[in-house]
Write a protein that holds these residues in place. Structure first.
Motif, PDB file in Angstrom:
ATOM      1  N   GLY A 109      17.520  -0.843 -15.836  1.00  0.00           N
ATOM      2  CA  GLY A 109      17.008  -1.094 -17.180  1.00  0.00           C
ATOM      3  C   GLY A 109      16.942   0.097 -18.103  1.00  0.00           C
ATOM      4  N   GLU A 110      17.358   1.268 -17.629  1.00  0.00           N
ATOM      5  CA  GLU A 110      17.361   2.440 -18.513  1.00  0.00           C
ATOM      6  C   GLU A 110      18.394   2.236 -19.622  1.00  0.00           C
ATOM      7  N   THR A 111      18.125   2.831 -20.774  1.00  0.00           N
ATOM      8  CA  THR A 111      19.045   2.691 -21.904  1.00  0.00           C
ATOM      9  C   THR A 111      19.720   3.999 -22.286  1.00  0.00           C
ATOM     10  N   ARG A 112      19.409   5.071 -21.553  1.00  0.00           N
ATOM     11  CA  ARG A 112      20.061   6.342 -21.820  1.00  0.00           C
ATOM     12  C   ARG A 112      20.202   7.130 -20.538  1.00  0.00           C
ATOM     13  N   ILE A 113      21.144   8.038 -20.542  1.00  0.00           N
ATOM     14  CA  ILE A 113      21.388   8.889 -19.383  1.00  0.00           C
ATOM     15  C   ILE A 113      20.305   9.973 -19.338  1.00  0.00           C
ATOM     16  N   ALA A 114      19.842  10.283 -18.157  1.00  0.00           N
ATOM     17  CA  ALA A 114      18.803  11.309 -17.986  1.00  0.00           C
ATOM     18  C   ALA A 114      19.261  12.626 -18.613  1.00  0.00           C
ATOM     19  N   PRO A 115      18.403  13.262 -19.411  1.00  0.00           N
ATOM     20  CA  PRO A 115      18.778  14.523 -20.053  1.00  0.00           C
ATOM     21  C   PRO A 115      19.276  15.583 -19.069  1.00  0.00           C
ATOM     22  N   SER A 116      18.670  15.672 -17.887  1.00  0.00           N
ATOM     23  CA  SER A 116      19.126  16.665 -16.905  1.00  0.00           C
ATOM     24  C   SER A 116      20.559  16.369 -16.469  1.00  0.00           C
ATOM     25  N   SER A 117      20.913  15.104 -16.339  1.00  0.00           N
ATOM     26  CA  SER A 117      22.280  14.733 -15.955  1.00  0.00           C
ATOM     27  C   SER A 117      23.283  15.143 -17.024  1.00  0.00           C
ATOM     28  N   VAL A 118      22.908  14.972 -18.277  1.00  0.00           N
ATOM     29  CA  VAL A 118      23.795  15.352 -19.383  1.00  0.00           C
ATOM     30  C   VAL A 118      24.033  16.863 -19.369  1.00  0.00           C
TER      31      VAL A 118
END
Length: 127
Positions: A109-118
């Motif tokens: 259900g997340e709508t964005r990629i985790a900032p750490s992953s980016v």
């Protein structure tokens, strides 16, 4: 030797602060060779798949220190050197792991990629 079934996820190297590899400076890397050898004896795994947990370990500390891209790249270089990994191959496996994590998050259900992953992906792709 055990092998993984499709969809089965083992407890990975978990080189993180929570497992005792995150104390003071780069000391978190000290146990990685023995841990990697132990895991590879039990599972038929690609070692490059297990780089991501160490890169994302203690993420708040990485962010607080600033110069995040440099820190992630330094961690990646240390890991690949200590574990004897081909950097291009480890980059590919780490990016694959980030994609897998993103797809699982979306499924949850997340709508964005985790900032750490980016940031981790950016640090590996813009070398």
């Amino acid at each position: 030797m055990n092998t993984l079934e499709v969809g089965e996820v083992p407890h990975h190297l978990a080189a993180s602060y929570a497992t005792g590899f995150g104390q003071e400076g780069a000391a978190w890397i000290a146990g990685l060779p023995a841990l990697a050898a132990s895991m590879l004896e039990r599972w038929d795994l690609e070692r490059g798949f297990d780089v991501w947990p160490a890169l994302s370990s203690r993420w708040d500390d990485v962010v607080a220190k600033g110069d995040i891209l440099r820190i992630v790249r330094r961690r990646f270089d240390l890991l690949t050197d200590v574990l004897g990994l081909d950097r291009a191959r480890a980059t590919g496996w780490t990016l694959g792991r980030l994609l897998q994590n993103a797809l699982r998050d979306i499924d949850d259900g997340e709508t964005r990629i985790a900032p750490s992953s980016v940031v981790i992906a950016d640090s590996l792709l813009t070398r």
